[in-house]
Scaffold this motif. Structure first.
Motif, PDB file in Angstrom:
ATOM      1  N   ILE A  61       0.832  -1.205   0.000  1.00  0.00           N
ATOM      2  CA  ILE A  61       0.000   0.000   0.000  1.00  0.00           C
ATOM      3  C   ILE A  61       0.866   1.254   0.000  1.00  0.00           C
ATOM      4  O   ILE A  61       0.616   2.204  -0.742  1.00  0.00           O
ATOM      5  N   GLU A  62       1.904   1.255   0.832  1.00  0.00           N
ATOM      6  CA  GLU A  62       2.790   2.415   0.932  1.00  0.00           C
ATOM      7  C   GLU A  62       3.508   2.690  -0.394  1.00  0.00           C
ATOM      8  O   GLU A  62       3.511   3.823  -0.895  1.00  0.00           O
ATOM      9  N   ILE A  63       4.108   1.667  -0.954  1.00  0.00           N
ATOM     10  CA  ILE A  63       4.872   1.858  -2.183  1.00  0.00           C
ATOM     11  C   ILE A  63       3.969   2.270  -3.340  1.00  0.00           C
ATOM     12  O   ILE A  63       4.282   3.178  -4.111  1.00  0.00           O
ATOM     13  N   SER A  64       2.836   1.608  -3.472  1.00  0.00           N
ATOM     14  CA  SER A  64       1.910   1.936  -4.555  1.00  0.00           C
ATOM     15  C   SER A  64       1.406   3.368  -4.434  1.00  0.00           C
ATOM     16  O   SER A  64       1.308   4.103  -5.421  1.00  0.00           O
ATOM     17  N   LEU A  80      11.641   5.027   4.721  1.00  0.00           N
ATOM     18  CA  LEU A  80      10.838   4.806   5.928  1.00  0.00           C
ATOM     19  C   LEU A  80      10.730   3.315   6.264  1.00  0.00           C
ATOM     20  O   LEU A  80      10.873   2.910   7.422  1.00  0.00           O
ATOM     21  N   ILE A  81      10.465   2.520   5.249  1.00  0.00           N
ATOM     22  CA  ILE A  81      10.299   1.082   5.486  1.00  0.00           C
ATOM     23  C   ILE A  81      11.628   0.459   5.919  1.00  0.00           C
ATOM     24  O   ILE A  81      11.668  -0.363   6.841  1.00  0.00           O
ATOM     25  N   ARG A  82      12.727   0.860   5.280  1.00  0.00           N
ATOM     26  CA  ARG A  82      14.043   0.316   5.645  1.00  0.00           C
ATOM     27  C   ARG A  82      14.420   0.675   7.089  1.00  0.00           C
ATOM     28  O   ARG A  82      15.099  -0.102   7.772  1.00  0.00           O
ATOM     29  N   LYS A  83      13.974   1.823   7.544  1.00  0.00           N
ATOM     30  CA  LYS A  83      14.293   2.256   8.904  1.00  0.00           C
ATOM     31  C   LYS A  83      13.477   1.520   9.963  1.00  0.00           C
ATOM     32  O   LYS A  83      13.854   1.499  11.133  1.00  0.00           O
ATOM     33  N   ASN A  84      12.361   0.928   9.551  1.00  0.00           N
ATOM     34  CA  ASN A  84      11.513   0.240  10.523  1.00  0.00           C
ATOM     35  C   ASN A  84      12.216  -1.025  11.026  1.00  0.00           C
ATOM     36  O   ASN A  84      12.607  -1.880  10.225  1.00  0.00           O
ATOM     37  N   PRO A  85      12.388  -1.175  12.336  1.00  0.00           N
ATOM     38  CA  PRO A  85      13.156  -2.310  12.869  1.00  0.00           C
ATOM     39  C   PRO A  85      12.518  -3.668  12.607  1.00  0.00           C
ATOM     40  O   PRO A  85      13.204  -4.697  12.677  1.00  0.00           O
ATOM     41  N   ASP A  86      11.230  -3.689  12.282  1.00  0.00           N
ATOM     42  CA  ASP A  86      10.556  -4.972  12.064  1.00  0.00           C
ATOM     43  C   ASP A  86      10.793  -5.531  10.661  1.00  0.00           C
ATOM     44  O   ASP A  86      10.512  -6.707  10.410  1.00  0.00           O
ATOM     45  N   PHE A  87      11.298  -4.700   9.748  1.00  0.00           N
ATOM     46  CA  PHE A  87      11.485  -5.172   8.378  1.00  0.00           C
ATOM     47  C   PHE A  87      12.392  -6.402   8.320  1.00  0.00           C
ATOM     48  O   PHE A  87      12.190  -7.297   7.496  1.00  0.00           O
TER      49      PHE A  87
END
Length: 322
Positions: free
Chosen positions: A256-259, A274-281
């Motif tokens: 959803i974010e990327i699209s 933002l997604i890369r910074k998220n520790p859960d990735f």
């Protein structure tokens, strides 16, 4: 004595003057008559109030309430505070329902939650019918049955569902006013925490209008943060951190974010960052990702392939226009 339970229908409205009459008339035309209709005006600045009052003034089952604009969650909570009877249905003010809508759900009222489908109607496109297969899902199967792409199309919305008002009141269930993304999903699954089974019905008497310019259709700068909030909220209900159901939600949030952010290079780059910074990735397991598109998204983020990823999405947008 014939079983004739009172059903409260909560209708939320914000600047829907062109749609609210059709919505309310579809409720007025229900074959089932023992209804209590609460129309919550969330601070409309158009002529919605006049349209609503013209109907409420001629039918005592319809009740108009106004509040300053606080969002749909607050409006739904306002309705829940006023609700009475045994059951609750939610209808959005720009949607409408078939004449057998209430009576169809009441056929299965012995279940604590009845879930139906809906028709998605968008101008210039053919309507799409989204509905579950007829079955009963027990509590131990909730995660496996509902955390997938097909089921999430209908399970995460408050529409086309018959709720038991006693359960809502007993557990003080409310819509989360801290977010405006997935607040309905959080409510639905919070409710499901207190029931043992769900009845799915292959019925789509709810007509969901997709309007341009509505909140759910706009690009949002805080979309990723809201998606993470949704995942964390669901985790407090199901405790599914890092399992396959958590991964489904996380991969869905990425898509959803990327699209949403793929139209402009700067937005796309910021989304990846933002997604890369998220520790859960780092807990996402590539081998368990289903679908080529989701795998590509993962690899774009994993290897920070911003330029390649942006080109791919640009090509996709061009092909879609054709």
């Amino acid at each position: 004595m014939r079983d004739n339970p009172l059903v409260t229908i909560i209708v939320t409205v914000y600047n829907k003057q062109n749609y609210i009459r059709k919505c309310l008339l579809s409720i007025l035309n229900q074959g089932y008559k023992n209804i209590n209709v609460l129309v919550i005006d969330d601070g409309s600045t158009d002529d919605s109030a006049e349209v609503i009052k013209s109907i409420c003034n001629h039918d005592t089952r319809f009740n108009y309430y106004y509040q300053e604009n606080r969002g749909v969650s607050s409006a739904r909570n306002y309705g829940l505070n006023k609700a009475k009877g045994k059951y609750v249905l939610f209808i959005d003010g720009d949607d409408f329902v078939d004449s057998d809508y209430v009576e169809t759900f009441l056929k299965y009222k012995d279940f604590d939650l009845v879930v139906g489908g809906y028709r998605r109607i968008e101008e210039g496109r053919k309507s799409i019918e989204i509905k579950p297969s007829e079955k009963v899902v027990f509590y131990e199967d909730f995660e496996n049955s509902f955390f997938n792409k097909e089921a999430f199309e209908y399970i995460g919305l408050p529409i086309s569902k018959l709720f038991n008002l006693k359960i809502i009141k007993e557990h003080n269930l409310k819509f989360d006013t801290n977010t405006d993304l997935g607040e309905d999903t959080i409510f639905d699954f919070s409710y499901m925490k207190y029931i043992s089974k769900v009845k799915l019905i292959s019925y789509s008497g709810y007509n969901n209008l997709i309007l341009p310019g509505t909140l759910s259709r706009k690009p949002r700068r805080n979309l990723w943060q809201l998606s993470v909030y949704l995942i964390d909220s669901l985790n407090t209900i199901f405790d599914f951190k890092y399992d396959e159901y958590w991964q489904f939600m996380y991969i869905r949030a990425i898509a959803i974010e990327i699209s949403s952010m793929s139209r402009k290079y700067r937005d796309f780059k910021n989304a990846i960052r933002l997604i890369r910074k998220n520790p859960d990735f780092k807990y996402v397991k590539y081998q368990k990702i289903n679908g080529t598109k989701d795998k590509i998204n993962y690899l774009i983020i994993k290897f920070n392939a911003i330029n390649v990823g942006y080109i791919l999405y640009c090509v996709k947008h061009i092909l879609v226009k054709r």
